[in-house]
Design an enzyme around this catalytic site. Structure first.
Site, PDB file in Angstrom:
ATOM      1  N   ASN A  25      -3.219   2.555   7.364  1.00  0.00           N
ATOM      2  CA  ASN A  25      -2.284   3.274   6.212  1.00  0.00           C
ATOM      3  C   ASN A  25      -3.085   3.344   5.162  1.00  0.00           C
ATOM      4  O   ASN A  25      -3.507   2.704   4.197  1.00  0.00           O
ATOM      5  CB  ASN A  25      -1.220   2.060   5.949  1.00  0.00           C
ATOM      6  CG  ASN A  25      -0.599   2.364   4.856  1.00  0.00           C
ATOM      7  OD1 ASN A  25      -0.407   3.634   4.305  1.00  0.00           O
ATOM      8  ND2 ASN A  25      -0.198   1.464   3.888  1.00  0.00           N
ATOM      9  N   CYS A  32      -9.227  -1.754   3.648  1.00  0.00           N
ATOM     10  CA  CYS A  32      -8.577  -0.280   3.164  1.00  0.00           C
ATOM     11  C   CYS A  32      -8.819  -0.133   1.771  1.00  0.00           C
ATOM     12  O   CYS A  32      -9.809   0.283   1.606  1.00  0.00           O
ATOM     13  CB  CYS A  32      -7.008  -0.723   3.451  1.00  0.00           C
ATOM     14  SG  CYS A  32      -6.326   0.908   3.990  1.00  0.00           S
ATOM     15  N   LEU A  33      -7.999  -0.590   0.900  1.00  0.00           N
ATOM     16  CA  LEU A  33      -8.259  -0.089  -0.495  1.00  0.00           C
ATOM     17  C   LEU A  33      -9.653  -1.003  -1.184  1.00  0.00           C
ATOM     18  O   LEU A  33     -10.400  -0.701  -1.795  1.00  0.00           O
ATOM     19  CB  LEU A  33      -7.000  -0.339  -1.641  1.00  0.00           C
ATOM     20  CG  LEU A  33      -7.380  -0.021  -2.979  1.00  0.00           C
ATOM     21  CD1 LEU A  33      -7.555   1.388  -3.144  1.00  0.00           C
ATOM     22  CD2 LEU A  33      -6.328  -0.545  -4.011  1.00  0.00           C
ATOM     23  N   GLY A  91      -4.293  -2.043  -0.747  1.00  0.00           N
ATOM     24  CA  GLY A  91      -3.362  -1.836  -1.905  1.00  0.00           C
ATOM     25  C   GLY A  91      -3.069  -0.186  -2.097  1.00  0.00           C
ATOM     26  O   GLY A  91      -3.850   0.751  -1.336  1.00  0.00           O
ATOM     27  N   GLN A 123     -12.484   0.600   0.440  1.00  0.00           N
ATOM     28  CA  GLN A 123     -12.912   2.098  -0.479  1.00  0.00           C
ATOM     29  C   GLN A 123     -13.446   1.614  -1.872  1.00  0.00           C
ATOM     30  O   GLN A 123     -14.363   2.140  -2.123  1.00  0.00           O
ATOM     31  CB  GLN A 123     -11.555   2.978  -0.971  1.00  0.00           C
ATOM     32  CG  GLN A 123     -10.843   3.140   0.689  1.00  0.00           C
ATOM     33  CD  GLN A 123      -9.463   3.725   0.345  1.00  0.00           C
ATOM     34  OE1 GLN A 123      -8.937   3.626  -0.603  1.00  0.00           O
ATOM     35  NE2 GLN A 123      -8.855   4.398   1.334  1.00  0.00           N
ATOM     36  N   GLY A 164      -4.422   7.255   2.651  1.00  0.00           N
ATOM     37  CA  GLY A 164      -4.284   8.689   2.239  1.00  0.00           C
ATOM     38  C   GLY A 164      -5.534   8.961   1.777  1.00  0.00           C
ATOM     39  O   GLY A 164      -5.649   9.965   1.238  1.00  0.00           O
ATOM     40  N   PHE A 165      -6.562   8.010   1.508  1.00  0.00           N
ATOM     41  CA  PHE A 165      -7.912   8.327   1.102  1.00  0.00           C
ATOM     42  C   PHE A 165      -8.850   8.132   1.892  1.00  0.00           C
ATOM     43  O   PHE A 165      -8.371   7.150   2.895  1.00  0.00           O
ATOM     44  CB  PHE A 165      -8.000   7.755  -0.503  1.00  0.00           C
ATOM     45  CG  PHE A 165      -7.477   8.248  -1.613  1.00  0.00           C
ATOM     46  CD1 PHE A 165      -7.740   9.225  -2.373  1.00  0.00           C
ATOM     47  CD2 PHE A 165      -5.874   7.787  -1.623  1.00  0.00           C
ATOM     48  CE1 PHE A 165      -6.914   9.570  -3.474  1.00  0.00           C
ATOM     49  CE2 PHE A 165      -5.131   8.439  -2.490  1.00  0.00           C
ATOM     50  CZ  PHE A 165      -5.663   9.085  -3.390  1.00  0.00           C
ATOM     51  N   SER A 193       0.921  -1.104  -0.092  1.00  0.00           N
ATOM     52  CA  SER A 193      -0.107  -0.081   0.082  1.00  0.00           C
ATOM     53  C   SER A 193       0.843   1.235  -0.124  1.00  0.00           C
ATOM     54  O   SER A 193       0.255   2.424  -0.222  1.00  0.00           O
ATOM     55  CB  SER A 193      -0.862  -0.027   1.184  1.00  0.00           C
ATOM     56  OG  SER A 193      -1.698  -0.987   1.169  1.00  0.00           O
ATOM     57  N   HIS A 210      -6.538  -2.117   9.292  1.00  0.00           N
ATOM     58  CA  HIS A 210      -5.798  -3.432   9.106  1.00  0.00           C
ATOM     59  C   HIS A 210      -5.983  -4.299   9.934  1.00  0.00           C
ATOM     60  O   HIS A 210      -5.159  -4.260  10.711  1.00  0.00           O
ATOM     61  CB  HIS A 210      -4.282  -2.852   8.465  1.00  0.00           C
ATOM     62  CG  HIS A 210      -4.120  -2.391   7.181  1.00  0.00           C
ATOM     63  ND1 HIS A 210      -3.747  -3.301   6.199  1.00  0.00           N
ATOM     64  CD2 HIS A 210      -4.213  -1.230   6.663  1.00  0.00           C
ATOM     65  CE1 HIS A 210      -3.511  -2.660   5.166  1.00  0.00           C
ATOM     66  NE2 HIS A 210      -3.745  -1.494   5.300  1.00  0.00           N
ATOM     67  N   GLU A 267      -5.280  -7.114  10.216  1.00  0.00           N
ATOM     68  CA  GLU A 267      -4.215  -8.230  10.257  1.00  0.00           C
ATOM     69  C   GLU A 267      -3.000  -7.915  11.175  1.00  0.00           C
ATOM     70  O   GLU A 267      -2.170  -8.443  11.545  1.00  0.00           O
ATOM     71  CB  GLU A 267      -3.692  -8.535   8.728  1.00  0.00           C
ATOM     72  CG  GLU A 267      -2.524  -7.672   8.319  1.00  0.00           C
ATOM     73  CD  GLU A 267      -3.078  -6.297   8.032  1.00  0.00           C
ATOM     74  OE1 GLU A 267      -4.560  -6.201   7.923  1.00  0.00           O
ATOM     75  OE2 GLU A 267      -2.420  -5.550   7.399  1.00  0.00           O
ATOM     76  N   GLY A 310      -2.370   3.600  -4.108  1.00  0.00           N
ATOM     77  CA  GLY A 310      -3.080   4.496  -5.077  1.00  0.00           C
ATOM     78  C   GLY A 310      -4.439   4.894  -4.797  1.00  0.00           C
ATOM     79  O   GLY A 310      -4.969   4.668  -3.780  1.00  0.00           O
TER      80      GLY A 310
HETATM   81  N1  LIG Z   1      -3.637   0.412   2.685  1.00  0.00           N
HETATM   82  C1  LIG Z   1      -4.439   0.595   1.901  1.00  0.00           C
HETATM   83  O1  LIG Z   1      -5.014  -0.312   1.364  1.00  0.00           O
HETATM   84  C2  LIG Z   1      -4.311   2.088   1.287  1.00  0.00           C
HETATM   85  C3  LIG Z   1      -5.570   2.158   0.589  1.00  0.00           C
HETATM   86  C4  LIG Z   1      -5.467   3.584  -0.438  1.00  0.00           C
HETATM   87  N2  LIG Z   1      -4.268   3.562  -1.355  1.00  0.00           N
HETATM   88  C5  LIG Z   1      -5.349   4.741   0.745  1.00  0.00           C
HETATM   89  O2  LIG Z   1      -4.183   5.365   0.540  1.00  0.00           O
HETATM   90  O3  LIG Z   1      -6.027   5.451   1.002  1.00  0.00           O
END
Ligand SMILES: NC(=O)CC[C@H](N)C(=O)O
Length: 385
Positions: free
Chosen positions: A321, A279-280, A250, A283, A323-324, A57, A363, A365, A252
């Site tokens: 972790n 997380c990703l 993930g 989203q 940023g979105f 990520s 997360h 995990e 981005g």
């Molecule tokens: N840890 C992730 O899956 C990060 C998700 C997405 N890339 C974000 O920064 O928000």
């Protein structure tokens, strides 16, 4: 050593961080020599620097560690979350280059150098973190040169030329090239990672940059995991006849990744499959359900984030972790907000009413981090039972 553009290199400096606005930060280089560009974020975890550096990520990002002692326990083959470090570089306070400080089995500096990643140490990371908060994850170029020769104008130009993560699909760069099966469970103390026999539930995990410990948690919870590349279609996922579908973390911008992920997710929900996203994956589930995501100022990166489970009132300390974030106001009727951050009220979890479909922004995990949220893996397994 934080200075303005044009300042000459201070004596002893062998590394430089150049921000797109011209701010320069000098330190001592470790790891690979050369230049790396990316988005500079900070992580507040007190442990787990190796897991953080190898978390897919972090593709496109350079991590500032706010905890001052990073590097002091070296590195080991067990703690990699993927084959190579994915973060483009790291910034730490402790002088990793001082050999009297180091007694660990595998020196962080050599580990980083072997993987072609640049490190900057001896930096006032407290001040740098405040700067990241003020400027909102700036674009930077970091350079390591043992002779301390830096073309700071070129570094600032390189930082300015970095296209940024907003609007960028990075999952496509870190996903697995081929499908594969995963049956290794969580770490058993003194015994290492064990193969899990007799898994009861067939799970397809779609890999947008999955951390190994997520797959271990699924296996330990009783899942026989088939990992598929990010661009797998609903047809391809359903062809494996899974009992449930997992959407991984993930890197981005989720909006850029959603182009192929959204139709797949909609297809598997329509087919009535239980879905769990992290997380990703969270989203993109929100996007598939008709919600929106937005870029945060400095994001959430750490292992100490309190999250409230709105349906039980319980508070979990979580590992994060991102940023979105999912815009909770954009969630359509039938999609319930289940978790919120107690730091800033941002959305941290959703579920679909009447369907076994749910996801969290953090997360569970916990690699690194507290294990308060492991129950989510059990909830996914219960949904498939
Ligand atoms: N840890 C992730 O899956 C990060 C998700 C997405 N890339 C974000 O920064 O928000």
């Amino acid at each position: 050593m934080i200075a303005d553009a044009g300042t000459s290199t201070p004596p002893g400096a062998t590394a430089c961080i150049a921000l797109a606005d011209g701010t320069l930060v000098f330190g001592r280089g470790f790891g690979a020599e050369g230049v790396a560009v990316g988005e500079l974020c900070f992580n507040t975890a007190m442990t787990g620097y190796q897991e953080i550096m190898t978390d897919p990520s972090y593709a496109g990002q350079i991590v500032t560690f706010t905890f001052p002692h990073v590097g002091n326990v070296g590195t080991n083959p067990e703690d990699d979350e993927t084959t190579d470090p994915v973060a483009r570089g790291m910034v730490v306070k402790w002088d990793v280059t001082d050999p009297s400080n180091w007694r660990a089995a595998d020196h962080l500096s050599e580990w980083l150098a072997r993987r072609g990643r640049v490190g900057v140490s001896g930096v006032d990371t407290r001040r740098l973190t405040r700067l990241i908060r003020d400027k909102g994850m700036p674009h930077v170029a970091i350079a390591h040169d043992p002779q301390g020769r830096f073309d700071t104008d070129a570094l600032v130009a390189a930082a300015r030329a970095f296209p940024g993560i907003d609007g960028t699909d990075l999952a496509i760069e870190v996903t697995c090239p081929q499908p594969y099966r995963w049956d290794e469970g969580r770490w058993a103390w003194g015994e290492g990672h064990q193969r899990v026999e007799g898994a009861r539930h067939k799970v397809v995990a779609v890999d947008y940059g999955a951390k190994r410990n997520i797959l271990r948690c699924l296996a330990s919870a009783g899942c026989d995991v088939m990992v598929l590349p990010a661009t797998a279609t609903a047809e391809c996922v359903l062809a494996h006849d899974p009992d449930g579908v997992f959407l991984s973390n993930g890197p981005g911008d989720p909006a850029a990744t959603g182009t192929y992920a959204v139709p797949m997710i909609q297809g598997v929900i329509e087919a009535g499959k239980p879905v769990f996203g992290i997380c990703l994956g969270h989203q993109m589930l929100a996007l598939a359900l008709g919600g929106r995501t937005m870029k945060m100022n400095h994001g959430h990166h750490g292992a100490n984030h309190p999250v409230k489970h709105l349906e039980t009132g319980k508070v979990e300390i979580t590992s994060m972790n991102h940023g979105f974030a999912v815009d909770a106001a954009s969630l359509p009727a039938g999609v319930v907000e289940t978790h919120v951050s107690l730091f800033d009220g941002s959305n941290c979890g959703i579920r679909v009413e009447g369907r076994p479909v749910f996801s969290v922004q953090y997360h569970p995990e916990a690699s690194p981090g507290p294990q308060d949220s492991y129950y989510l893996f059990e909830r996914f397994v219960a949904a498939m039972a």
